[in-house]
Design an enzyme around this catalytic site. Sequence first.
Site, PDB file in Angstrom:
ATOM      1  N   LYS A 116      65.206  20.873  53.761  1.00 31.13           N
ATOM      2  CA  LYS A 116      65.669  21.665  52.616  1.00 31.13           C
ATOM      3  C   LYS A 116      66.614  22.778  53.097  1.00 31.13           C
ATOM      4  O   LYS A 116      67.702  22.942  52.566  1.00 31.13           O
ATOM      5  CB  LYS A 116      64.473  22.266  51.854  1.00 31.13           C
ATOM      6  CG  LYS A 116      63.571  21.191  51.255  1.00 31.13           C
ATOM      7  CD  LYS A 116      62.435  21.763  50.455  1.00 31.13           C
ATOM      8  CE  LYS A 116      61.422  22.527  51.274  1.00 31.13           C
ATOM      9  NZ  LYS A 116      60.725  21.701  52.284  1.00 31.13           N
ATOM     10  N   THR A 117      66.177  23.520  54.122  1.00 35.45           N
ATOM     11  CA  THR A 117      67.015  24.602  54.649  1.00 35.45           C
ATOM     12  C   THR A 117      68.293  24.021  55.266  1.00 35.45           C
ATOM     13  O   THR A 117      69.362  24.622  55.180  1.00 35.45           O
ATOM     14  CB  THR A 117      66.230  25.411  55.704  1.00 35.45           C
ATOM     15  OG1 THR A 117      65.010  25.853  55.102  1.00 35.45           O
ATOM     16  CG2 THR A 117      67.011  26.616  56.187  1.00 35.45           C
TER      17      THR A 117
ATOM     18  N   THR B 135      58.221  23.803  48.195  1.00 34.60           N
ATOM     19  CA  THR B 135      57.302  22.737  48.582  1.00 34.60           C
ATOM     20  C   THR B 135      56.428  22.379  47.383  1.00 34.60           C
ATOM     21  O   THR B 135      55.645  21.450  47.445  1.00 34.60           O
ATOM     22  CB  THR B 135      56.383  23.217  49.723  1.00 34.60           C
ATOM     23  OG1 THR B 135      55.884  24.511  49.380  1.00 34.60           O
ATOM     24  CG2 THR B 135      57.115  23.288  51.041  1.00 34.60           C
TER      25      THR B 135
END
Length: 334
Positions: A64-65, A158
């Site tokens: 995601k990052t 999450t």
Amino acid sequence: VAGQRRNPQTDLGEEDYALRPRTLADMVGQREVYERIKIAVDAALMRSEPLGHVLLDGPPGLGKTTFATCIPRDLGVPLQIASGAALAAPKDLLPYLTNAEEGSVLFIDEIHRLPKAVEEFMYPAMEDFRIDITLGEGLSARTVNMNLRPFTMIGATTRSGLLSAPLRDRFPIREHLDFYSSDELQEIVRRNATKLRLPIDDDAAAKIACTSRGTPRIVNNRLRWVRDYATSRASGTATLPVTIEALKMLGVDDRGLDPQDRKYLTTLMRVFDGGPAGIEAIAHTINAALDTLTDEVEPFLLRSELVVRTPRGRKLTPLGYKHLGAPPPDKNPE
Ligand code: ATP
């Protein structure tokens, strides 16, 4: 950095930065997500418009990052990073919004942890690029309307289930990141071994890939550990026997489960008789944080069908018993 001892499970040091892909094209796997994001990015570039807001969800360590840092690089725009947990009040978000340059990206990690007041403050900022600020208090309070430069919000979570519908709806691009295949992880091992200048055999790369719980972050951590082990205990090359020994020292089993994963499973089997058991009870028993179990431990166990979630709690599956080398419940002597 070479030579420093590291905790292979948790470390996110300089090398993590070094191993992180720089552009979307450098990313391995997640092909469908990649294709859709790439099209949106190309279109934004061609129209010289800001990219629509992007929401990324999925278990930790799946990228995601990485997406959130590659997207602005591909767009050629600045990136600001904030964490949902640190934005306690609207005033904490204000500097990010007013600093956002036209077309730039504001990445909010753990966006599900934003308090309601901050979330509501964000709605007009995301939708109309404007915010309403209340000045003064009581009778003399007045609301000032302020225009922002159009920007792109990237949210990562999450727990997409915890996001309110109005917040989720304000992201036109919503993508779910799933676990990686062994082939994809093997490609990441090969690329990153080169970056770490670690000679690695194909069967050793395959071993790391298929014991990394479908997760690039775990691949990177285990690869660094294997490199340390090969340097310290062998000739510096990651052969299959060296890799197997190194992973054994971490307590990693054939499925890639680590001691904490197995503790969860054995506790469910022994203490709770295979379940159903509430997640809080399991967390208390093994002395682990609830978030760690639900966010980091459980997704892979569920996906591997070792455990199931039922309305009454978690239950060990026949496959779960088999993995622990125990007979399945119906064959259990009472
Ligand atoms: P968290 O929710 O814990 O912040 P995350 O989903 O944001 O996790 P990342 O920090 O993006 O995960 O990924 C962890 C590491 O895994 C990155 O530093 C990067 O090196 C590697 N990685 C992630 N995705 C990919 C990918 N698609 N290709 C290659 N490497 C990747």
